[in-house]
Design a protein around this motif. Structure first.
Motif, short mmCIF file in Angstrom:
data_model
loop_
_atom_site.label_atom_id
_atom_site.label_comp_id
_atom_site.label_asym_id
_atom_site.label_seq_id
_atom_site.Cartn_x
_atom_site.Cartn_y
_atom_site.Cartn_z
N ILE A 176 39.08 23.82 26.04
CA ILE A 176 40.39 24.21 26.38
C ILE A 176 40.31 25.93 26.40
CG2 ILE A 176 42.72 24.31 25.71
CD1 ILE A 176 42.09 21.40 24.08
N THR A 177 40.63 26.49 27.58
CA THR A 177 40.69 27.90 27.79
C THR A 177 42.17 28.09 27.79
OG1 THR A 177 40.48 27.51 30.07
CG2 THR A 177 38.43 27.80 29.00
N ALA A 178 42.99 27.73 28.16
CA ALA A 178 44.55 27.95 28.20
C ALA A 178 45.43 26.94 28.10
CB ALA A 178 44.63 28.81 29.50
N VAL A 179 46.49 27.04 27.37
CA VAL A 179 47.63 26.12 27.49
C VAL A 179 48.99 27.00 27.78
CG1 VAL A 179 49.01 24.63 25.92
CG2 VAL A 179 46.48 24.86 25.46
N LYS A 180 49.80 26.38 28.75
CA LYS A 180 51.04 26.81 29.18
C LYS A 180 52.06 25.97 28.81
CE LYS A 180 53.36 28.48 33.13
NZ LYS A 180 53.04 28.96 34.64
N MET A 181 53.10 26.20 28.28
CA MET A 181 54.47 25.35 28.09
C MET A 181 54.85 25.42 29.59
SD MET A 181 54.67 24.10 24.90
CE MET A 181 56.44 23.71 24.84
N LEU A 182 55.15 24.15 30.04
CA LEU A 182 55.92 24.00 31.53
C LEU A 182 57.57 23.68 31.26
CD1 LEU A 182 53.38 21.87 33.58
CD2 LEU A 182 53.79 24.12 33.46
N GLN A 183 57.70 23.15 30.03
CA GLN A 183 58.96 22.80 29.46
C GLN A 183 59.07 22.93 28.12
OE1 GLN A 183 61.16 19.31 31.30
NE2 GLN A 183 59.31 18.79 32.65
N GLN A 184 60.25 23.45 27.42
CA GLN A 184 60.28 23.52 26.19
C GLN A 184 61.72 23.68 25.77
OE1 GLN A 184 58.25 27.31 25.83
NE2 GLN A 184 60.20 28.37 24.90
N PRO A 185 62.39 23.20 24.84
CA PRO A 185 63.49 23.32 24.35
C PRO A 185 64.08 24.85 24.26
CG PRO A 185 62.62 21.83 22.88
CD PRO A 185 61.76 22.53 23.62
N ASN A 186 65.31 25.19 24.66
CA ASN A 186 65.82 26.56 24.54
C ASN A 186 66.55 26.63 23.27
OD1 ASN A 186 66.92 29.05 25.09
ND2 ASN A 186 68.55 28.46 26.15
N HIS A 187 65.66 27.06 22.19
CA HIS A 187 65.91 26.89 20.96
C HIS A 187 65.02 28.10 20.16
CE1 HIS A 187 66.90 25.72 16.63
NE2 HIS A 187 67.72 25.19 17.13
N PRO A 188 65.72 29.13 19.36
CA PRO A 188 64.94 30.25 18.49
C PRO A 188 63.66 29.56 17.85
CG PRO A 188 67.21 30.37 18.17
CD PRO A 188 67.25 29.10 18.94
N GLN A 189 63.78 28.60 17.10
CA GLN A 189 62.47 27.78 16.54
C GLN A 189 61.60 27.67 17.32
OE1 GLN A 189 65.85 27.35 15.63
NE2 GLN A 189 65.83 27.50 13.37
N THR A 190 61.76 27.09 18.59
CA THR A 190 60.70 26.64 19.68
C THR A 190 60.16 28.06 20.02
OG1 THR A 190 61.95 24.80 20.13
CG2 THR A 190 60.55 25.64 21.69
N THR A 191 61.07 28.89 20.44
CA THR A 191 60.39 30.12 20.99
C THR A 191 59.21 30.94 19.96
OG1 THR A 191 62.53 30.48 22.22
CG2 THR A 191 60.93 32.33 22.00
#
Length: 132
Positions: free
Chosen positions: A74-89
């Motif tokens: 695994i060389t890279a991971v990208k979040m395509l969708q994530q909750p809009n929440h401070p803890q998630t960020t």
């Protein structure tokens, strides 16, 4: 009277975090995650094989990852969708770093972002499984 001013000032200072608090969107407190779609087929790019994980619907919002592989690594991971929440960020960089270190979905959840962490790990595992 001398004590009244500090008491009022400290009371106001103590209430500021309460006023600034933003509750998360979503009405239930269940932490179950349900897959919404199946993993997509992998594509080969110049930098390696790119695989999208399953979109996981959580109480906080959808979670989906995209994983780039170079061979079996695994060389890279990208979040395509994530909750809009401070803890998630705050949790996403930690989750990605742990994934790159562990080279698997067997990583710890981030305290304070358990629901998002669980959705992330499930989508990540789906991408790894889709890669084969």
């Amino acid at each position: 009277m001398k004590r009244a001013i500090p008491v009022v000032a400290l009371s106001i200072a103590g209430l500021i975090p309460v006023w600034r608090y933003e509750p998360s969107i979503g009405g239930t407190t269940s932490s179950t995650a349900e897959p919404a779609t199946t993993p997509s087929a992998s594509t080969t790019a110049a930098s390696g094989t790119v695989v999208k994980g399953t979109t996981i619907t959580t109480d906080k919002g959808p979670v989906q990852v995209q994983v780039t592989f170079s061979g079996d690594k695994i060389t890279a991971v990208k979040m395509l969708q994530q909750p809009n929440h401070p803890q998630t960020t705050a949790a996403v960089p930690v989750l990605i770093a742990e994934t790159l270190r562990a080279q698997s979905a067997d990583i710890d959840t981030v305290s304070g972002a358990t629901i998002t962490s669980d959705g992330y790990k499930e989508s990540l595992q789906a991408a790894i499984d889709a890669k084969g």
